[in-house]
Scaffold this motif. Sequence first.
Motif, PDB file in Angstrom:
ATOM      1  N   VAL A 275       0.464 -12.024  -3.795  1.00  0.00           N
ATOM      2  CA  VAL A 275      -0.651 -11.095  -2.976  1.00  0.00           C
ATOM      3  C   VAL A 275       0.317  -9.979  -2.348  1.00  0.00           C
ATOM      4  O   VAL A 275       0.923 -10.303  -1.437  1.00  0.00           O
ATOM      5  CB  VAL A 275      -1.448 -11.723  -2.103  1.00  0.00           C
ATOM      6  CG1 VAL A 275      -2.512 -11.209  -1.512  1.00  0.00           C
ATOM      7  CG2 VAL A 275      -2.342 -12.979  -3.153  1.00  0.00           C
ATOM      8  N   VAL A 276      -0.337  -8.838  -2.350  1.00  0.00           N
ATOM      9  CA  VAL A 276       0.422  -7.640  -1.728  1.00  0.00           C
ATOM     10  C   VAL A 276      -0.403  -7.409  -0.502  1.00  0.00           C
ATOM     11  O   VAL A 276      -1.521  -6.991  -0.400  1.00  0.00           O
ATOM     12  CB  VAL A 276       0.267  -6.423  -2.448  1.00  0.00           C
ATOM     13  CG1 VAL A 276       1.187  -5.382  -1.715  1.00  0.00           C
ATOM     14  CG2 VAL A 276       0.982  -6.806  -3.952  1.00  0.00           C
ATOM     15  N   PRO A 277       0.182  -7.439   0.710  1.00  0.00           N
ATOM     16  CA  PRO A 277      -0.541  -7.103   1.977  1.00  0.00           C
ATOM     17  C   PRO A 277      -0.995  -5.630   1.996  1.00  0.00           C
ATOM     18  O   PRO A 277      -0.505  -4.710   1.434  1.00  0.00           O
ATOM     19  CB  PRO A 277       0.661  -7.200   3.123  1.00  0.00           C
ATOM     20  CG  PRO A 277       1.679  -8.046   2.421  1.00  0.00           C
ATOM     21  CD  PRO A 277       1.628  -7.870   0.943  1.00  0.00           C
ATOM     22  N   HIS A 278      -2.188  -5.290   2.438  1.00  0.00           N
ATOM     23  CA  HIS A 278      -2.989  -4.260   2.536  1.00  0.00           C
ATOM     24  C   HIS A 278      -2.271  -3.184   3.148  1.00  0.00           C
ATOM     25  O   HIS A 278      -2.258  -1.901   2.713  1.00  0.00           O
ATOM     26  CB  HIS A 278      -4.467  -4.325   3.153  1.00  0.00           C
ATOM     27  CG  HIS A 278      -5.324  -5.282   2.380  1.00  0.00           C
ATOM     28  ND1 HIS A 278      -5.505  -5.068   1.004  1.00  0.00           N
ATOM     29  CD2 HIS A 278      -6.182  -6.465   2.761  1.00  0.00           C
ATOM     30  CE1 HIS A 278      -6.416  -6.119   0.463  1.00  0.00           C
ATOM     31  NE2 HIS A 278      -6.679  -6.672   1.545  1.00  0.00           N
ATOM     32  N   SER A 279      -1.438  -3.709   4.180  1.00  0.00           N
ATOM     33  CA  SER A 279      -0.770  -2.493   5.050  1.00  0.00           C
ATOM     34  C   SER A 279       0.283  -1.779   4.278  1.00  0.00           C
ATOM     35  O   SER A 279       0.634  -0.537   4.291  1.00  0.00           O
ATOM     36  CB  SER A 279      -0.144  -3.178   6.310  1.00  0.00           C
ATOM     37  OG  SER A 279       0.892  -4.387   5.794  1.00  0.00           O
ATOM     38  N   LEU A 280       0.994  -2.585   3.104  1.00  0.00           N
ATOM     39  CA  LEU A 280       2.035  -1.998   2.323  1.00  0.00           C
ATOM     40  C   LEU A 280       1.241  -0.854   1.292  1.00  0.00           C
ATOM     41  O   LEU A 280       1.972   0.188   1.148  1.00  0.00           O
ATOM     42  CB  LEU A 280       2.753  -3.004   1.650  1.00  0.00           C
ATOM     43  CG  LEU A 280       3.393  -4.097   2.456  1.00  0.00           C
ATOM     44  CD1 LEU A 280       4.301  -5.131   1.618  1.00  0.00           C
ATOM     45  CD2 LEU A 280       4.438  -3.341   3.471  1.00  0.00           C
ATOM     46  N   ILE A 281       0.241  -1.328   0.872  1.00  0.00           N
ATOM     47  CA  ILE A 281      -0.516  -0.377  -0.265  1.00  0.00           C
ATOM     48  C   ILE A 281      -0.902   0.833   0.753  1.00  0.00           C
ATOM     49  O   ILE A 281      -0.760   1.872   0.002  1.00  0.00           O
ATOM     50  CB  ILE A 281      -1.767  -1.245  -0.618  1.00  0.00           C
ATOM     51  CG1 ILE A 281      -1.494  -2.466  -1.480  1.00  0.00           C
ATOM     52  CG2 ILE A 281      -2.730  -0.270  -1.554  1.00  0.00           C
ATOM     53  CD1 ILE A 281      -2.572  -3.318  -1.793  1.00  0.00           C
ATOM     54  N   ALA A 282      -1.460   0.511   1.788  1.00  0.00           N
ATOM     55  CA  ALA A 282      -1.972   1.866   2.613  1.00  0.00           C
ATOM     56  C   ALA A 282      -0.809   2.897   2.924  1.00  0.00           C
ATOM     57  O   ALA A 282      -1.125   3.967   2.773  1.00  0.00           O
ATOM     58  CB  ALA A 282      -2.500   1.127   3.799  1.00  0.00           C
ATOM     59  N   ALA A 283       0.372   2.450   3.167  1.00  0.00           N
ATOM     60  CA  ALA A 283       1.499   3.305   3.233  1.00  0.00           C
ATOM     61  C   ALA A 283       1.835   3.925   2.305  1.00  0.00           C
ATOM     62  O   ALA A 283       2.174   5.200   2.394  1.00  0.00           O
ATOM     63  CB  ALA A 283       2.904   2.548   3.596  1.00  0.00           C
ATOM     64  N   PHE A 284       1.849   3.605   0.762  1.00  0.00           N
ATOM     65  CA  PHE A 284       1.794   4.406  -0.228  1.00  0.00           C
ATOM     66  C   PHE A 284       0.839   5.233  -0.506  1.00  0.00           C
ATOM     67  O   PHE A 284       1.041   6.557  -0.991  1.00  0.00           O
ATOM     68  CB  PHE A 284       2.464   3.475  -1.425  1.00  0.00           C
ATOM     69  CG  PHE A 284       3.843   3.306  -1.624  1.00  0.00           C
ATOM     70  CD1 PHE A 284       4.495   3.924  -2.230  1.00  0.00           C
ATOM     71  CD2 PHE A 284       4.266   2.174  -0.778  1.00  0.00           C
ATOM     72  CE1 PHE A 284       5.915   3.763  -2.242  1.00  0.00           C
ATOM     73  CE2 PHE A 284       5.761   1.652  -1.164  1.00  0.00           C
ATOM     74  CZ  PHE A 284       6.603   2.761  -1.442  1.00  0.00           C
ATOM     75  N   HIS A 285      -0.584   4.674  -0.339  1.00  0.00           N
ATOM     76  CA  HIS A 285      -1.718   5.581  -0.455  1.00  0.00           C
ATOM     77  C   HIS A 285      -1.663   6.861   0.394  1.00  0.00           C
ATOM     78  O   HIS A 285      -2.037   8.043   0.071  1.00  0.00           O
ATOM     79  CB  HIS A 285      -2.960   4.780  -0.395  1.00  0.00           C
ATOM     80  CG  HIS A 285      -3.120   3.991  -1.580  1.00  0.00           C
ATOM     81  ND1 HIS A 285      -4.059   3.028  -1.641  1.00  0.00           N
ATOM     82  CD2 HIS A 285      -2.413   3.418  -2.634  1.00  0.00           C
ATOM     83  CE1 HIS A 285      -4.403   2.376  -2.697  1.00  0.00           C
ATOM     84  NE2 HIS A 285      -3.159   2.953  -3.382  1.00  0.00           N
ATOM     85  N   ALA A 286      -1.006   6.697   1.687  1.00  0.00           N
ATOM     86  CA  ALA A 286      -1.050   7.547   2.660  1.00  0.00           C
ATOM     87  C   ALA A 286      -0.132   8.743   2.203  1.00  0.00           C
ATOM     88  O   ALA A 286      -0.236  10.020   2.751  1.00  0.00           O
ATOM     89  CB  ALA A 286      -0.641   7.300   4.107  1.00  0.00           C
ATOM     90  N   ARG A 287       0.717   8.406   1.318  1.00  0.00           N
ATOM     91  CA  ARG A 287       1.832   9.293   0.635  1.00  0.00           C
ATOM     92  C   ARG A 287       1.285   9.901  -0.478  1.00  0.00           C
ATOM     93  O   ARG A 287       1.995  10.683  -1.250  1.00  0.00           O
ATOM     94  CB  ARG A 287       3.203   8.795   0.498  1.00  0.00           C
ATOM     95  CG  ARG A 287       3.907   8.377   1.912  1.00  0.00           C
ATOM     96  CD  ARG A 287       4.449   9.493   2.844  1.00  0.00           C
ATOM     97  NE  ARG A 287       5.029  10.657   2.183  1.00  0.00           N
ATOM     98  CZ  ARG A 287       6.251  10.804   1.532  1.00  0.00           C
ATOM     99  NH1 ARG A 287       7.056   9.652   1.804  1.00  0.00           N
ATOM    100  NH2 ARG A 287       6.487  11.596   0.911  1.00  0.00           N
ATOM    101  N   GLY A 288       0.159   9.523  -0.993  1.00  0.00           N
ATOM    102  CA  GLY A 288      -0.620   9.991  -2.243  1.00  0.00           C
ATOM    103  C   GLY A 288      -0.001   9.514  -3.590  1.00  0.00           C
ATOM    104  O   GLY A 288      -0.162   9.848  -4.558  1.00  0.00           O
ATOM    105  N   VAL A 289       0.693   8.418  -3.594  1.00  0.00           N
ATOM    106  CA  VAL A 289       1.001   7.286  -4.499  1.00  0.00           C
ATOM    107  C   VAL A 289       0.356   6.241  -4.697  1.00  0.00           C
ATOM    108  O   VAL A 289       0.171   5.328  -3.914  1.00  0.00           O
ATOM    109  CB  VAL A 289       2.622   6.934  -4.059  1.00  0.00           C
ATOM    110  CG1 VAL A 289       2.960   6.126  -5.604  1.00  0.00           C
ATOM    111  CG2 VAL A 289       3.466   8.154  -3.800  1.00  0.00           C
ATOM    112  N   PRO A 290      -0.723   6.261  -5.745  1.00  0.00           N
ATOM    113  CA  PRO A 290      -1.461   5.167  -6.053  1.00  0.00           C
ATOM    114  C   PRO A 290      -0.530   3.732  -6.203  1.00  0.00           C
ATOM    115  O   PRO A 290       0.398   3.642  -6.873  1.00  0.00           O
ATOM    116  CB  PRO A 290      -2.123   5.381  -7.432  1.00  0.00           C
ATOM    117  CG  PRO A 290      -2.057   7.140  -7.403  1.00  0.00           C
ATOM    118  CD  PRO A 290      -0.760   7.357  -6.839  1.00  0.00           C
ATOM    119  N   VAL A 291      -1.030   2.598  -5.823  1.00  0.00           N
ATOM    120  CA  VAL A 291      -0.486   1.320  -6.214  1.00  0.00           C
ATOM    121  C   VAL A 291      -1.282   0.596  -6.844  1.00  0.00           C
ATOM    122  O   VAL A 291      -2.190   0.074  -6.423  1.00  0.00           O
ATOM    123  CB  VAL A 291       0.035   0.724  -4.746  1.00  0.00           C
ATOM    124  CG1 VAL A 291       0.445  -0.772  -4.937  1.00  0.00           C
ATOM    125  CG2 VAL A 291       0.750   1.523  -3.787  1.00  0.00           C
ATOM    126  N   GLY A 292      -0.898   0.221  -7.819  1.00  0.00           N
ATOM    127  CA  GLY A 292      -1.616  -0.294  -8.894  1.00  0.00           C
ATOM    128  C   GLY A 292      -1.069  -1.751  -8.638  1.00  0.00           C
ATOM    129  O   GLY A 292      -0.253  -2.153  -8.175  1.00  0.00           O
TER     130      GLY A 292
END
Length: 494
Positions: A275-292
Amino acid sequence: MNLSRIIERHAQFTPDRVALHCEGEDITYPQLWQRIRVATAVLSAHGVRAGDRVAWLGLNDPAMLVLLFALARLGAMLLPLNYRLAAAEHAAILAHAEARMLVHDADHREQARALADARAMDLLASTGLDGEPAGADDAAEAGEAGEDASAVLLVYTSGTSGQPKGAVHTQAGLLWNCINATHAQDLSAGDHVLTILPLFHVGGLCIQTLPTLHAGGCVTLHRRFAPGPWLADVAARRPDLSVMVPATLRAVIEHPDFAATDLSSLRLIVAGSSVVPHSLIAAFHARGVPVGQVYGATETGPVSIYLRRQDAMAVPGAAGKAGLHVAVRLVDDAGNDVAPGAVGEIWIRAPNLMQAYWRDAHNPSFAGGWFRSGDLARQDADGYYWVVGRSRDMIISGGENIYPAEIENLLLAHADIAEAAVLGQPDARWGEVAVAIIVCRPGVVLDAAAVMALLEGRIARYKLPRRILFREDLPKTALGKVQKAQLLDWVRQD
């Protein structure tokens, strides 16, 4: 058709295309195919035959991929060893697999020699795969023994609890996994992936590396992961895709070059392993990189449930939907499908599943064509699966179910907490109670009261941890999974 033929066909269709890049060296598809042909002859000269197990001990290396395809031609099996294991663990796996030969890289020469001597196994350096034995041309062109149904890959589970088990994958199973992976990531011949996860796990080998070669794309291979080189190659080589796990995501985000590195070439980061912590996903999303995400296990190939690029930012944290050629059930303790929205154990049936456990054909985790994962999830009204944890990690306190991932995500969202793990401890009154183990960020000091204050009012009171403990780090597997069995032993001794 033999698995190795995908390399031969791409060599014919696109003779100038680079298949692999590693440490400054480009290997085109024709060059890769030639190395496979030579390695086939070398292995044949060493007496490797259909059904034999040949182990690999080394870092990520084009030679390991050459070995896999050469063994596929012979109808033999690759046994990749986790180089992080102790010698006694390697010896136990080699004995259980009854391996015939051990191939090693330069970094593991002495360790490999000791293992081979102890078991009287044939030993071969990875550079030996490029040799030219007598009769090489005849051996390289000999009829292929490997077929779709031939076992080609024997991967041992990480063994986070109990003894590791060997999952047997067939050539057809790996091809079906490539098909699911292609749909999950919209792979094409024009794609370039950056592989940093270890190839001794299906996560590093089978989510992007083999599927990209199947598609005719290019793989840049790092011998082992380090965040600085990953960022440097994203900037310089401009890959489209990369597979990460929570530990590598965190390392990249915390690297001083993360903010300044141009990530625009990445159309998708695929996360897996846990399970991937939401904070890690959000950091890449903030850079415009989708995390699938890709959900699966050693036993499933692993591509089973996935979150595609077009859904990644809309439903961050979801495992995704059932793969194109995958059947999924959520099942209760009695083996019945759970009600919509309820939590159940994930059962999977698909052509990319393992054939069986090695020397354990009647293991109850794989019965009636279904793999019983031990993972718990719910499915929402839109068909997305949300993994809530392992069934063995679920805490039952006073008759109520507590899913550790829910608490862990809340803790990890706080800037002062670097890592967190929640597990159940036996309790005379409640049956079990939740215990949280916290790793603070460098320079930060927290106490139990401060941690409890983060959770108060955000989850039900019965879910609140009854103990808060602090450590400098958490024990993990090579793919960054927290080894909760080790933590529980530590908690009991504390």
